[in-house]
Design a protein around this motif. Structure first.
Motif, mmCIF file in Angstrom:
data_model
loop_
_atom_site.group_PDB
_atom_site.id
_atom_site.type_symbol
_atom_site.label_atom_id
_atom_site.label_comp_id
_atom_site.label_asym_id
_atom_site.label_seq_id
_atom_site.Cartn_x
_atom_site.Cartn_y
_atom_site.Cartn_z
ATOM 1 N N GLN A 112 0.816 -1.218 0.000
ATOM 2 C CA GLN A 112 0.000 0.000 0.000
ATOM 3 C C GLN A 112 0.851 1.269 0.000
ATOM 4 N N ASN A 113 2.106 1.196 0.442
ATOM 5 C CA ASN A 113 2.979 2.371 0.449
ATOM 6 C C ASN A 113 4.041 2.338 -0.648
ATOM 7 N N LEU A 114 4.492 1.146 -1.031
ATOM 8 C CA LEU A 114 5.620 1.022 -1.952
ATOM 9 C C LEU A 114 5.219 0.613 -3.366
ATOM 10 N N TYR A 136 12.551 -9.687 -5.129
ATOM 11 C CA TYR A 136 12.472 -8.230 -5.245
ATOM 12 C C TYR A 136 13.846 -7.705 -5.630
ATOM 13 N N LYS A 137 13.941 -7.093 -6.799
ATOM 14 C CA LYS A 137 15.196 -6.532 -7.307
ATOM 15 C C LYS A 137 16.331 -7.564 -7.248
ATOM 16 N N GLY A 138 16.022 -8.788 -7.672
ATOM 17 C CA GLY A 138 17.023 -9.836 -7.740
ATOM 18 C C GLY A 138 17.363 -10.495 -6.415
ATOM 19 N N THR A 162 -0.452 -5.812 0.477
ATOM 20 C CA THR A 162 0.281 -5.891 1.738
ATOM 21 C C THR A 162 0.480 -4.524 2.370
ATOM 22 N N ASN A 163 0.879 -4.560 3.631
ATOM 23 C CA ASN A 163 1.338 -3.397 4.376
ATOM 24 C C ASN A 163 2.607 -3.848 5.086
ATOM 25 N N LEU A 164 3.734 -3.808 4.362
ATOM 26 C CA LEU A 164 4.992 -4.310 4.910
ATOM 27 C C LEU A 164 5.485 -3.439 6.051
ATOM 28 N N LEU A 168 11.531 -3.502 6.293
ATOM 29 C CA LEU A 168 11.653 -4.927 5.967
ATOM 30 C C LEU A 168 12.465 -5.137 4.682
ATOM 31 N N LEU A 169 12.127 -4.413 3.641
ATOM 32 C CA LEU A 169 12.856 -4.581 2.379
ATOM 33 C C LEU A 169 14.306 -4.130 2.501
#
Length: 174
Positions: A112-114, A136-138, A162-164, A168-169
């Motif tokens: 929802q944010n990213l 995600y990005k490899g 999602t709402n991570l 986290l990423l």
């Protein structure tokens, strides 16, 4: 029957008695929804083979089963640790907004944010926390499965909203 057309129903944990009975561990949320099943599939030499039940009953929080043509402890011992499968068609219908884990593999993950992040590649289940894997990005990213993080699943559009948790990423990008 092919394994891809089935879900893992449980496992034979050990023998019971001397007349071919076995104990089951059922890996399902509500075992009562499967009362009355008459057969399960067991993988043998790479193929799923049907085993017909004479009975399946609950005793002291354990399931005791007796298969047709399995009449001795030696026959039952050969089935110990075997995984049990049922066809996907045996899965109970879920209420709106709920999903089975196998349903969301290959879904797009949209935060929802990213925004759009990646695609679900695997689901890991264990007693501590169920987790989904996404690329995600490899990089492989593991996301806890919880109601706070997985908001909704759009089954028709193959989207997981999602709402991570913040940061986290970032852990995976270092």
């Amino acid at each position: 029957m092919h394994k891809d057309d089935c879900f893992e129903f449980g496992k034979i944990t050990k023998t019971h008695g001397l007349k071919g009975e076995v104990l089951f561990f059922l890996d399902v949320d509500d075992p009562s929804k499967y009362e009355g099943i008459d057969a399960v599939f067991i993988e043998r030499r790479g193929n799923l083979v049907p085993f017909f039940l004479e009975y399946l009953s609950l005793h002291n929080n354990r399931y005791i089963a007796k298969f047709e043509d399995i009449d001795t402890i030696e026959d039952a011992e050969a089935l110990k640790d075997a995984q049990l499968f049922l066809p996907m068609s045996a899965l109970p219908k879920l209420p709106e907004g709920q999903f089975y884990y196998h349903d969301i593999v290959d879904f797009k993950v949209v935060d929802q944010n990213l925004g759009e992040l990646g695609t679900v590649s695997k689901i890991y289940t264990n007693s501590a926390q169920d987790i989904l894997e996404m690329e995600y990005k490899g990089k492989e990213v593991l996301i806890p499965i919880s109601d706070d993080i997985i908001l909704t699943a759009e089954l028709d559009n193959k989207v997981l909203n999602t709402n991570l948790p913040e940061g986290l990423l970032d852990i995976y990008m270092e």
